[in-house]
Design an enzyme around this catalytic site. Structure first.
Site, short mmCIF file in Angstrom:
data_model
loop_
_atom_site.label_atom_id
_atom_site.label_comp_id
_atom_site.label_asym_id
_atom_site.label_seq_id
_atom_site.Cartn_x
_atom_site.Cartn_y
_atom_site.Cartn_z
N CYS A 2 -14.86 12.96 -2.26
CA CYS A 2 -15.78 13.46 -3.29
C CYS A 2 -15.94 12.53 -4.51
O CYS A 2 -15.03 11.80 -4.86
CB CYS A 2 -15.27 14.79 -3.80
SG CYS A 2 -14.84 15.96 -2.52
N ARG A 30 -18.42 6.46 -1.72
CA ARG A 30 -17.13 7.12 -1.49
C ARG A 30 -17.17 8.04 -0.27
O ARG A 30 -16.13 8.44 0.22
CB ARG A 30 -16.75 7.94 -2.73
CG ARG A 30 -16.46 7.09 -3.94
CD ARG A 30 -16.28 7.94 -5.18
NE ARG A 30 -15.09 8.76 -5.11
CZ ARG A 30 -13.90 8.39 -5.54
NH1 ARG A 30 -13.75 7.21 -6.09
NH2 ARG A 30 -12.87 9.19 -5.46
N GLU A 485 -8.34 -4.36 14.15
CA GLU A 485 -9.25 -4.28 13.02
C GLU A 485 -10.70 -4.34 13.51
O GLU A 485 -11.57 -3.62 13.00
CB GLU A 485 -8.94 -5.42 12.02
CG GLU A 485 -9.89 -5.56 10.85
CD GLU A 485 -10.06 -4.30 10.01
OE1 GLU A 485 -9.30 -3.32 10.18
OE2 GLU A 485 -10.98 -4.30 9.17
N LYS A 489 -13.53 -1.42 12.90
CA LYS A 489 -14.82 -1.67 12.24
C LYS A 489 -15.96 -1.10 13.08
O LYS A 489 -16.88 -0.49 12.56
CB LYS A 489 -15.07 -3.17 12.02
CG LYS A 489 -14.27 -3.81 10.91
CD LYS A 489 -14.73 -3.46 9.51
CE LYS A 489 -13.97 -2.30 8.94
NZ LYS A 489 -12.66 -2.50 8.42
N LYS A 611 -14.38 6.20 1.21
CA LYS A 611 -13.77 4.94 0.82
C LYS A 611 -12.29 5.13 0.46
O LYS A 611 -11.45 4.31 0.80
CB LYS A 611 -14.54 4.35 -0.36
CG LYS A 611 -14.03 3.00 -0.84
CD LYS A 611 -14.37 1.90 0.14
CE LYS A 611 -13.83 0.55 -0.26
NZ LYS A 611 -13.76 -0.36 0.89
C1 AGP Z 1 -11.32 0.60 6.34
O1 AGP Z 1 -12.53 0.09 6.78
C2 AGP Z 1 -11.33 2.06 6.11
N1 AGP Z 1 -12.27 2.43 5.13
C3 AGP Z 1 -9.98 2.69 5.97
O2 AGP Z 1 -9.31 2.57 7.18
C4 AGP Z 1 -9.06 2.16 4.84
O3 AGP Z 1 -8.63 0.87 5.14
C5 AGP Z 1 -7.88 3.11 4.65
O4 AGP Z 1 -8.36 4.37 4.30
C6 AGP Z 1 -6.89 2.61 3.64
O5 AGP Z 1 -7.45 2.52 2.38
P1 AGP Z 1 -6.70 1.76 1.21
O6 AGP Z 1 -6.64 0.33 1.62
O7 AGP Z 1 -7.55 1.99 0.00
O8 AGP Z 1 -5.35 2.36 1.09
#
Ligand code: AGP
Length: 616
Positions: A2, A30, A485, A489, A611
Site C-alpha cells: 500500500c 509499490r 534470478e 524476473k 516493491k
Molecule cells: C525482486 O524483483 C522482487 N521485487 C522481490 O523479490 C524483492 O527482491 C524482495 O521482496 C526483497 O526486497 P528487498 O530487497 O527490498 O528486501
C-alpha cells in the site's frame, strides 16, 4: 505494498485534487489493486474510491475532483490482504459518525478480536478489512473524552501489528495525525505553507526536498507548513531534524525510457561505478568481522536472496569458510535452537524494510554478541537500525518493482568485501588480487556493451519463446544464482512460469518435462563447472531440447551445441568468471522485460506484486 500520500496546506492557489492524484500516482510502483482519496470541506468528508488501477478508476470517477475550498486530503493505494480488492474494502475507512477517516499500510493482527468487541458496543462495520477497526477505536476514545491526538494514541494501545497510518477528523480540519510503527512514513514540508506525508520520498520530491523521516513508534501532528512529533509510548513531544534530500526527482522518473525497469537495467553501469566508491575502510571492517567469525549466515528475500547466493559464493572462496544462506522468512524457525551467540549475519535488502528480513535480524539481535552486517540501498531504513555495520549500495532509487540495478550492486558489494578478505588473509598474491580488481572494474563496460548491441537478439529470442509458457534456466556453481534470478524476473514481469534450477539436479525430476523443442536456457560461463555443464547440455539436447545458451564471446564449444547463443563481452584479461552474476544477469533482465512487453503486460506494474513487502 500500500501507498499513502497526504497534504495539508494554507495556500489558496494549490489545485489540491491534482497534487494528490499526482502524488499517489508516484507511489503506483509499490503495487496496489485499489485507490481512494478523502478530502474535507464544510465539516464533511468527501470520499472517492474504487478497485482497479488509478487509470481505470479515473475513467469511471474523477479521483481528483475534490471541493475547491478543501485544504486537506489523504490518498491511498491498497494492496489487498484482508478482504478482496473491492470498492468497499478500499481505503479510506470511516467510523460510525462518518467524521473520522483513516488510511493505513500494514496489518492490525488482532483485528478480529477488536472488531468483535467494537461490534458488541454497537459499532457497524462495512468492510472486511483489518483497517476499519482503527476509526471505530478512535471514535470510541473520543466519546470517552480524549482529544483527537490522544484518542489516536489511546486507540493504538489496543492494536498489535505493523502500521503506517494517517487520520483526519471533520472537527479538526487544521490537522492530520500520522503514526508509524514498522511501516515507512516520511513527512515533506514547505515551512509555513504546506505539509505532505507519504510512504516514500519520491511521492513529494517534486514539491519539496525538505523532509522528516519518521521512526517506529512516532506520532506526528501535521498542520499547514508545520509538524509536531510525539513518542507514541509516552505521548511526550520529541524534536526531529529536517533532512534535505540530495538526489534529484529525475532519478525517480523515467527519463525518456518507456518503463522504470528498462531505465534501471540501463543504469547498471553507472550504479556499479558509484557503488565501487564505497569507503575502503567500511569494506575492510566488514571483511575483518567476517574473518574473525565462527558462524556466518546470509539472509534476504527474493532478488536480494539470489544476490546473496552469488555473493556468499564469492566471499566463501576467499574466506575459506562456509556461509549459510537462509531465506529471511525461515530464519527464526530454522535457527530457533541453533543460532550461536557469536554468529555474524549478513542481511541484504534493497529497501531495508522487508518485514521478514527486519524481523529475522531483530530476533537474532536478541542473542548476545550476534553481529549484523547490512547491505541496503536505502539510508536510514528500518534494517539499518538493528545493524552493527551498514553498507549503502549506490544504485540510486529503484522504482521498478522488479529489482535490477540493486541486484548487481548487491553482488558487487559482496564481491568488494570478498576482495578485502583476500587481501587480509593473503590467500592470493597481490598481482592475482589486482586481476580480480581489474575484472570487477570492467563489469560496467561489459554490461554497457552488451546492452548496446544485443536488444534485437533478445527480441528475436522472445519471439522464438512466444509459445513457451514454461522453460528452464539451468546452471551450475555460482551461476545457479543467475539462473534463479532470471527465472524470478520472468515470473514477476512476464507471468511465465520459468524455473531457475541446478543443471545437475534437473536430472532428478524436471528433465521429465523435456520434449522436442522444449527450450532450456543454459548459463554457461567457462568456470570450474563448465565441463560438467556441457555434459548436462548434451543430456537435454539428446531429448530434443532447444538449447539457448548464455556464453562468453569466444566460447566455441557451447556455441556449437546450442541452437541460439547470447554472447557476453569478454574483454581479454579484464573478464573473470567469478563476477559472471554481475555481467550475465542483465541479459536475463532484458529477456524478462521484452517478454513482458511481447505479452502486452506492464513490466512496472506486475500483478499482485509490491516493491516493498511489509507483511509476513
Ligand atoms: C525482486 O524483483 C522482487 N521485487 C522481490 O523479490 C524483492 O527482491 C524482495 O521482496 C526483497 O526486497 P528487498 O530487497 O527490498 O528486501
Amino acid at each position: 505494498m500500500c501507498g499513502i500520500f497526504g497534504i495539508i496546506t494554507n495556500q489558496g492557489n494549490i489545485s489540491l485534487g491534482k497534487v494528490v492524484l499526482e502524488g499517489i500516482k508516484r507511489l503506483e510502483y509499490r503495487g496496489y489493486d485499489s485507490c481512494g482519496i478523502v478530502s474535507l470541506s464544510n465539516s464533511k468528508l468527501y470520499i472517492k474510491k474504487d478497485s482497479g488501477k488509478i487509470e481505470e478508476i479515473q475513467k469511471k470517477i474523477n479521483l481528483a475532483d475534490i471541493p475547491n475550498d478543501s485544504k486537506l486530503a489523504l490518498a491511498h493505494t491498497r494492496w489487498a490482504t484482508h478482504g478482496r480488492p473491492t470498492r468497499i474494502n478500499s481505503h479510506p475507512h470511516l467510523d460510525c459518525s462518518n467524521k473520522i477517516a483513516v488510511v493505513h499500510n500494514g496489518i492490525i493482527e488482532n483485528f478480529l478480536e477488536l472488531r468483535k468487541n467494537l461490534s458488541q458496543k454497537g459499532h457497524l462495520f462495512k468492510s472486511e478489512t483489518d483497517t476499519e477497526v482503527i476509526p471505530h477505536l478512535i471514535e470510541d476514545k473520543m466519546e470517552e473524552g480524549f482529544n483527537f491526538k490522544d484518542s489516536v494514541v489511546e486507540a493504538l494501545k489496543s492494536c498489535s501489528g505493523a502500521y503506517g497510518l494517517a487520520v483526519c477528523h471533520v472537527d479538526y480540519p487544521e490537522s492530520i495525525i500520522v503514526v508509524r510503527k514498522e511501516s515507512p512514513l516520511v513527512i515533506g514540508i514547505e515551512e509555513g505553507k504546506t505539509t505532505y506525508l507519504a510512504s516514500d520520498i519520491p511521492a513529494f520530491l517534486p514539491l519539496t526536498r525538505k523532509c522528516y523521516i519518521m521512526e517506529d513508534d512516532e506520532l506526528a501532528v501535521l498542520k499547514a507548513g508545520e509538524v509536531d512529533f510525539y513518542d507514541l509510548n509516552n505521548n511526550k513531544k520529541i524534536e526531529k531534524e529536517i533532512q534535505v534530500i540530495k538526489w534529484n526527482i529525475d532519478a525517480a522518473e523515467k527519463g525518456g525510457y518507456e518503463h522504470f525497469m528498462l531505465k534501471e537495467i540501463y543504469e547498471q553501469p553507472t550504479a556499479i561505478k558509484n557503488t565501487m566508491k564505497i569507503s575502503k575502510d567500511l569494506l575492510k571492517s566488514f571483511a575483518n568481522t567476517l574473518w574473525s567469525a565462527e558462524n556466518i549466515y546470509i539472509t534476504a528475500a527474493g532478488t536480494s536472496y539470489y544476490a546473496s547466493l552469488a555473493g556468499k559464493f564469492i566471499i566463501s572462496k576467499f574466506l575459506g569458510k562456509y556461509i549459510s544462506p537462509i531465506e529471511c522468512s525461515e530464519f527464526q524457525t530454522q535457527l530457533s535452537n541453533s543460532l550461536k551467540s557469536d554468529s555474524v549475519i549478513i542481511a541484504v535488502s534493497q529497501s531495508g524494510e522487508t518485514i521478514d528480513t527486519v524481523e529475522a535480524i531483530r530476533w537474532a539481535k536478541t542473542k548476545k554478541n550476534v553481529k549484523v552486517l547490512t547491505i541496503t540501498n536505502v539510508v536510514g531504513s528500518t534494517l539499518t537500525r538493528y545493524s552493527d555495520k551498514v553498507i549503502v549500495t549506490q544504485a540510486g532509487p529503484e522504482i521498478g518493482v522488479a529489482a535490477t540495478k540493486t541486484y548487481s550492486t548487491q553482488v558487487l558489494t559482496l564481491a568488494l568485501i570478498a576482495l578485502e578478505i583476500a587481501k587480509l588473509r593473503k590467500v592470493e598474491s597481490e598481482s592475482e588480487i589486482e586481476k580480480y580488481e581489474i575484472a570487477l572494474r570492467a563489469t560496467p563496460q561489459i554490461i554497457e556493451n552488451f546492452l548496446k548491441n544485443n536488444v534485437d537478439l533478445i527480441k528475436d529470442i522472445v519471439e522464438t519463446l512466444e509459445q513457451s509458457a514454461q522453460f528452464f534456466f539451468l546452471a551450475r556453481g555460482i551461476s545457479i544464482a543467475t539462473a534463479k534470478e532470471g527465472g524470478l524476473k520472468l515470473k514477476e514481469v512476464a507471468c511465465r512460469f520459468i524455473e531457475g534450477y541446478s543443471a545437475a539436479h534437473a536430472k532428478h525430476g524436471p528433465i521429465s518435462l523435456v520434449r522436442e523443442g522444449f527450450p532450456i536456457i543454459f548459463i554457461a560461463p567457462p568456470d570450474e563447472t563448465y565441463q560438467r555443464l556441457i555434459g548436462n547440455i548434451m543430456e537435454f539436447k539428446a531429448r530434443g531440447g532447444k538449447i539457448i545458451s548464455l556464453i562468453v564471446e569466444n566460447d566455441k564449444t557451447v556455441l556449437e551445441l546450442s541452437d541460439i547463443t547470447i554472447k557476453i563481452p569478454q574483454p581479454g584479461d579484464k573478464y573473470h568468471n567469478i563476477f559472471s552474476p554481475i555481467t550475465f544477469t542483465p541479459a536475463l533482465q532484458l529477456l524478462a522485460y521484452y517478454t513482458s512487453l511481447h505479452h502486452g503486460l506492464d513490466p512496472d506494474k506486475p500483478l499482485n506484486l509490491s516493491k516493498t513487502v511489509t507483511v509476513h
